[in-house]
Design an enzyme around this catalytic site. Structure first.
Site, PDB file in Angstrom:
ATOM      1  N   GLN A 126       0.793  -1.271  -0.090  1.00  0.00           N
ATOM      2  CA  GLN A 126       0.028   0.041   0.083  1.00  0.00           C
ATOM      3  C   GLN A 126       0.760   1.306  -0.188  1.00  0.00           C
ATOM      4  O   GLN A 126       1.556   1.452   0.899  1.00  0.00           O
ATOM      5  CB  GLN A 126      -0.982  -0.222   1.310  1.00  0.00           C
ATOM      6  N   GLY A 127       0.795   1.823  -1.049  1.00  0.00           N
ATOM      7  CA  GLY A 127       1.892   3.128  -1.378  1.00  0.00           C
ATOM      8  C   GLY A 127       0.911   4.549  -0.962  1.00  0.00           C
ATOM      9  O   GLY A 127       0.500   5.077  -1.910  1.00  0.00           O
ATOM     10  N   SER A 129       0.739   6.628   2.584  1.00  0.00           N
ATOM     11  CA  SER A 129       1.514   7.651   3.397  1.00  0.00           C
ATOM     12  C   SER A 129       3.028   8.147   2.694  1.00  0.00           C
ATOM     13  O   SER A 129       3.583   7.325   2.135  1.00  0.00           O
ATOM     14  CB  SER A 129       1.853   6.857   4.664  1.00  0.00           C
ATOM     15  N   GLU A 244     -10.315  -1.014   5.420  1.00  0.00           N
ATOM     16  CA  GLU A 244      -9.298  -0.996   6.079  1.00  0.00           C
ATOM     17  C   GLU A 244      -9.749  -0.903   7.363  1.00  0.00           C
ATOM     18  O   GLU A 244      -9.287  -2.041   8.289  1.00  0.00           O
ATOM     19  CB  GLU A 244      -8.080  -0.210   5.582  1.00  0.00           C
ATOM     20  N   SER A 369      -5.046   7.399  12.154  1.00  0.00           N
ATOM     21  CA  SER A 369      -4.792   7.545  13.617  1.00  0.00           C
ATOM     22  C   SER A 369      -6.180   7.548  14.398  1.00  0.00           C
ATOM     23  O   SER A 369      -7.363   8.119  14.084  1.00  0.00           O
ATOM     24  CB  SER A 369      -3.781   8.525  14.036  1.00  0.00           C
ATOM     25  N   ASN A 370      -6.016   7.166  15.828  1.00  0.00           N
ATOM     26  CA  ASN A 370      -7.273   7.223  16.575  1.00  0.00           C
ATOM     27  C   ASN A 370      -8.068   8.729  16.831  1.00  0.00           C
ATOM     28  O   ASN A 370      -9.138   8.829  16.743  1.00  0.00           O
ATOM     29  CB  ASN A 370      -7.170   6.179  17.771  1.00  0.00           C
ATOM     30  N   GLU A 371      -6.910   9.371  16.888  1.00  0.00           N
ATOM     31  CA  GLU A 371      -7.625  10.989  17.072  1.00  0.00           C
ATOM     32  C   GLU A 371      -8.412  11.171  15.657  1.00  0.00           C
ATOM     33  O   GLU A 371      -9.297  11.872  15.856  1.00  0.00           O
ATOM     34  CB  GLU A 371      -6.417  11.914  17.220  1.00  0.00           C
TER      35      GLU A 371
HETATM   36  C1  LIG Z   1       3.175  -0.056  11.615  1.00  0.00           C
HETATM   37  C2  LIG Z   1       2.747   0.779  10.448  1.00  0.00           C
HETATM   38  C3  LIG Z   1       2.530   0.334   9.310  1.00  0.00           C
HETATM   39  C4  LIG Z   1       1.893   1.173   8.518  1.00  0.00           C
HETATM   40  N1  LIG Z   1       1.743   0.716   7.024  1.00  0.00           N
HETATM   41  C5  LIG Z   1       1.276   1.773   6.112  1.00  0.00           C
HETATM   42  C6  LIG Z   1       1.382   0.957   4.801  1.00  0.00           C
HETATM   43  O1  LIG Z   1       1.447  -0.011   4.325  1.00  0.00           O
HETATM   44  N2  LIG Z   1       0.944   1.907   3.878  1.00  0.00           N
HETATM   45  C7  LIG Z   1       0.864   3.291   3.982  1.00  0.00           C
HETATM   46  O2  LIG Z   1       0.378   3.903   3.148  1.00  0.00           O
HETATM   47  N3  LIG Z   1       0.676   3.866   5.238  1.00  0.00           N
HETATM   48  C8  LIG Z   1       1.081   3.106   6.317  1.00  0.00           C
HETATM   49  N4  LIG Z   1       1.076   3.362   7.608  1.00  0.00           N
HETATM   50  C9  LIG Z   1       0.923   4.903   7.939  1.00  0.00           C
HETATM   51  C10 LIG Z   1      -0.092   5.389   8.523  1.00  0.00           C
HETATM   52  O3  LIG Z   1      -1.260   5.409   7.757  1.00  0.00           O
HETATM   53  C11 LIG Z   1       0.093   6.784   9.166  1.00  0.00           C
HETATM   54  O4  LIG Z   1       1.162   6.582  10.045  1.00  0.00           O
HETATM   55  C12 LIG Z   1      -0.983   7.430   9.714  1.00  0.00           C
HETATM   56  O5  LIG Z   1      -2.013   7.589   8.788  1.00  0.00           O
HETATM   57  C13 LIG Z   1      -0.508   8.710  10.543  1.00  0.00           C
HETATM   58  O6  LIG Z   1       0.186   9.476   9.946  1.00  0.00           O
HETATM   59  P1  LIG Z   1       1.703  10.052  10.562  1.00  0.00           P
HETATM   60  O7  LIG Z   1       2.401   8.678  10.629  1.00  0.00           O
HETATM   61  O8  LIG Z   1       2.275  10.902   9.200  1.00  0.00           O
HETATM   62  O9  LIG Z   1       1.332  10.952  11.747  1.00  0.00           O
HETATM   63  P2  LIG Z   1       0.833  12.268  11.635  1.00  0.00           P
HETATM   64  O10 LIG Z   1      -0.285  12.611  10.861  1.00  0.00           O
HETATM   65  O11 LIG Z   1       2.144  13.389  11.370  1.00  0.00           O
HETATM   66  O12 LIG Z   1       0.150  12.356  12.989  1.00  0.00           O
HETATM   67  C14 LIG Z   1       1.099  12.723  14.222  1.00  0.00           C
HETATM   68  C15 LIG Z   1       0.162  12.806  15.412  1.00  0.00           C
HETATM   69  O13 LIG Z   1      -0.846  14.077  15.261  1.00  0.00           O
HETATM   70  C16 LIG Z   1      -2.183  13.483  15.570  1.00  0.00           C
HETATM   71  N5  LIG Z   1      -2.903  14.268  14.332  1.00  0.00           N
HETATM   72  C17 LIG Z   1      -2.652  14.514  13.290  1.00  0.00           C
HETATM   73  N6  LIG Z   1      -3.577  15.213  12.564  1.00  0.00           N
HETATM   74  C18 LIG Z   1      -4.536  15.407  13.618  1.00  0.00           C
HETATM   75  C19 LIG Z   1      -5.766  16.168  13.539  1.00  0.00           C
HETATM   76  N7  LIG Z   1      -6.321  16.450  12.706  1.00  0.00           N
HETATM   77  N8  LIG Z   1      -6.492  16.183  14.789  1.00  0.00           N
HETATM   78  C20 LIG Z   1      -5.990  15.467  15.828  1.00  0.00           C
HETATM   79  N9  LIG Z   1      -4.635  14.916  15.989  1.00  0.00           N
HETATM   80  C21 LIG Z   1      -4.109  14.770  14.776  1.00  0.00           C
HETATM   81  C22 LIG Z   1      -1.979  12.152  14.942  1.00  0.00           C
HETATM   82  O14 LIG Z   1      -3.140  11.266  15.674  1.00  0.00           O
HETATM   83  C23 LIG Z   1      -0.803  11.577  15.606  1.00  0.00           C
HETATM   84  O15 LIG Z   1      -0.962  11.217  16.959  1.00  0.00           O
HETATM   85  C24 LIG Z   1       1.801   2.595   8.701  1.00  0.00           C
HETATM   86  C25 LIG Z   1       2.034   3.116   9.856  1.00  0.00           C
HETATM   87  C26 LIG Z   1       2.279   2.220  10.722  1.00  0.00           C
HETATM   88  C27 LIG Z   1       2.734   2.855  12.462  1.00  0.00           C
END
Ligand SMILES: Cc1cc2nc3c(=O)[nH]c(=O)nc-3n(C[C@H](O)[C@H](O)[C@H](O)COP(=O)(O)OP(=O)(O)OC[C@H]3O[C@@H](n4cnc5c(N)ncnc54)[C@H](O)[C@@H]3O)c2cc1C
Length: 384
Positions: A126-127, A129, A244, A369-371
């Site tokens: 899955q590409g 993020s 998902e 994320s759960n938020e």
């Molecule tokens: C183990 C793992 C596997 C994954 N596998 C894949 C994969 O195969 N393919 C893929 O495409 N992605 C994958 N992901 C990515 C995942 O979808 C992202 O990590 C996720 O969407 C959060 O984005 P971020 O890590 O950039 O955090 P950020 O978006 O930078 O968030 C950082 C923090 O800020 C909070 N936050 C951000 N925006 C808001 C808001 N509007 N309101 C309140 N709080 C907020 C978040 O909850 C979090 O706590 C994976 C992630 C993990 C950890």
């Protein structure tokens, strides 16, 4: 509320139980039971056995291998699989790109990709993020520029789960940098053996290698690998993410670990009423989640995920994490011995408890994320 199964559904459950406990190789089921990392070959074998019996992709349209089951039967299939320690079909194939291609892809694309996707002959990654586009996915920058019959892709994806095994990747790319951010995104299917694709490992806190960075440098992708229409992929991505989120609330697997935790706690259950109360509370919450999951499946019309999939994602992952924490507490000081080898006197589950606990911190982040789920619930369910 009536929770008993009809005679027909009970028979169906028995069939599923028989299948999962006799047809999937024991060593694969033992690895799931002992929470060991499965090899690529084991995951492929398990899904191929299911597919050979028409049980890998029941959620797909029937012409592509789906089964026209009631929501209850789909739930029973999923529950029995988890109960028997069978790895669920690879989500990237079975619940992400497969349903998207079936719904939005051309006939040629369906014929080319759906059969090998159901059979895990193609391993999808899955590409979505990127380093600056996670929660704010629509900020993605990976760029695809049309050049004759091809797109030329440049950019980076990150957190690509099991990308080291990937044959193909479904990528969100920016095709119109001038449009409002959601409006300029397309979905491309990219062969990961194409020149210019590079997968780099990310090492995680539990010591494992589950995620990767994927880099694209002048990668040429035939235009027929565009899913649906150019610049319309935001709709496809929302459809995919809804599926998902339902998938990341594995009620059956969490129930199974909770049942194991009770066995491991043994006499502590009588000696420590607070521990017993904590377990009972988790059991009740899991039952409530299970009923909610059934309700969500029952109300998903036209293949569109119910907005309450966010509730499942949120609560499902909270409970999953609560149970991994419980197991660490039951293991007590032995949970610190995660570096001890198999010759240690400590039971395997105590040694695995901390790495598993650490690994599952991911659950409240991935799939949105759960938020962010709370925001979706506030907007789409509570109307705030
Ligand atoms: C183990 C793992 C596997 C994954 N596998 C894949 C994969 O195969 N393919 C893929 O495409 N992605 C994958 N992901 C990515 C995942 O979808 C992202 O990590 C996720 O969407 C959060 O984005 P971020 O890590 O950039 O955090 P950020 O978006 O930078 O968030 C950082 C923090 O800020 C909070 N936050 C951000 N925006 C808001 C808001 N509007 N309101 C309140 N709080 C907020 C978040 O909850 C979090 O706590 C994976 C992630 C993990 C950890």
């Amino acid at each position: 509320m009536q929770l008993a199964l009809s005679a027909e559904d009970a028979e169906f459950r028995d069939e599923m139980r028989e299948f999962f406990t006799t047809k999937i190789p024991q060593e694969i089921r033992d690895a799931v039971r002992d929470r060991r990392e499965l090899t690529r070959e084991q995951l492929v074998e398990s899904m191929q056995v299911m597919n050979a019996h028409g049980l890998a992709v029941p959620n797909w349209p029937t012409e592509w291998g789906g089964r026209d089951w009631s929501p209850l039967r789909r739930h029973i299939w999923h529950e029995e699989m988890q109960r028997a320690y069978v790895p669920v079909p690879l989500a990237f194939n079975a619940s992400m790109i497969g349903p998207v291609i079936a719904q939005f892809g051309s006939q040629e694309m369906k014929e080319k990709f759906l059969p090998p996707t159901a059979n895990l002959d193609i391993w999808w990654s899955q590409g979505f993020s990127e380093p600056d586009a996670g929660s704010d996915l629509a900020a993605l920058k990976c760029r695809a520029v049309r050049d004759g019959d091809e797109y030329v892709v440049n950019g980076q994806k990150t957190w690509t789960t099991l990308g080291q095994y990937g044959d193909w990747i479904f990528n969100l790319v920016r095709t119109d940098p001038e449009a409002k951010k959601q409006a300029g995104i397309s979905m491309l299917l990219i062969d990961m053996t194409s020149p210019g694709v590079e997968v780099r490992p990310i090492e995680l806190i539990d010591g494992g290698h589950e995620v990767n960075e994927v880099w694209f440098t002048d990668v040429r992708v035939p235009v027929e690998n565009l899913v649906g229409e150019e610049n319309r992929a935001w709709d496809y991505a929302k459809f995919l993410l809804g599926n998902e989120r339902v998938g990341v609330a594995p009620v059956g697997a969490t129930k199974r670990v909770l049942a194991q935790a009770k066995e491991w706690a043994g006499p502590m259950l009588e000696e420590d009423p607070l521990l017993a109360a904590r377990i009972v509370e988790l059991e009740n919450e899991l039952l409530a989640l299970e009923l909610t999951a059934l309700r969500v499946v029952a109300h998903s019309a036209d293949g569109k995920p119910h907005p309450a999939s966010s509730v499942l994602k949120l609560k499902g992952t909270e409970l999953q994490q609560a149970v991994t924490e419980l197991v660490v507490d039951v293991a007590g000081p032995a949970s610190l011995a995660s570096g001890a080898g198999d010759d240690s006197d400590l039971p395997w589950w105590t040694r695995r408890s901390t790495p598993v606990y650490l690994n599952f911190r991911k659950a409240s982040i991935y799939g949105g994320s759960n938020e962010v789920q709370r925001q979706i619930i506030a907007r789409t369910i509570l109307g705030l």
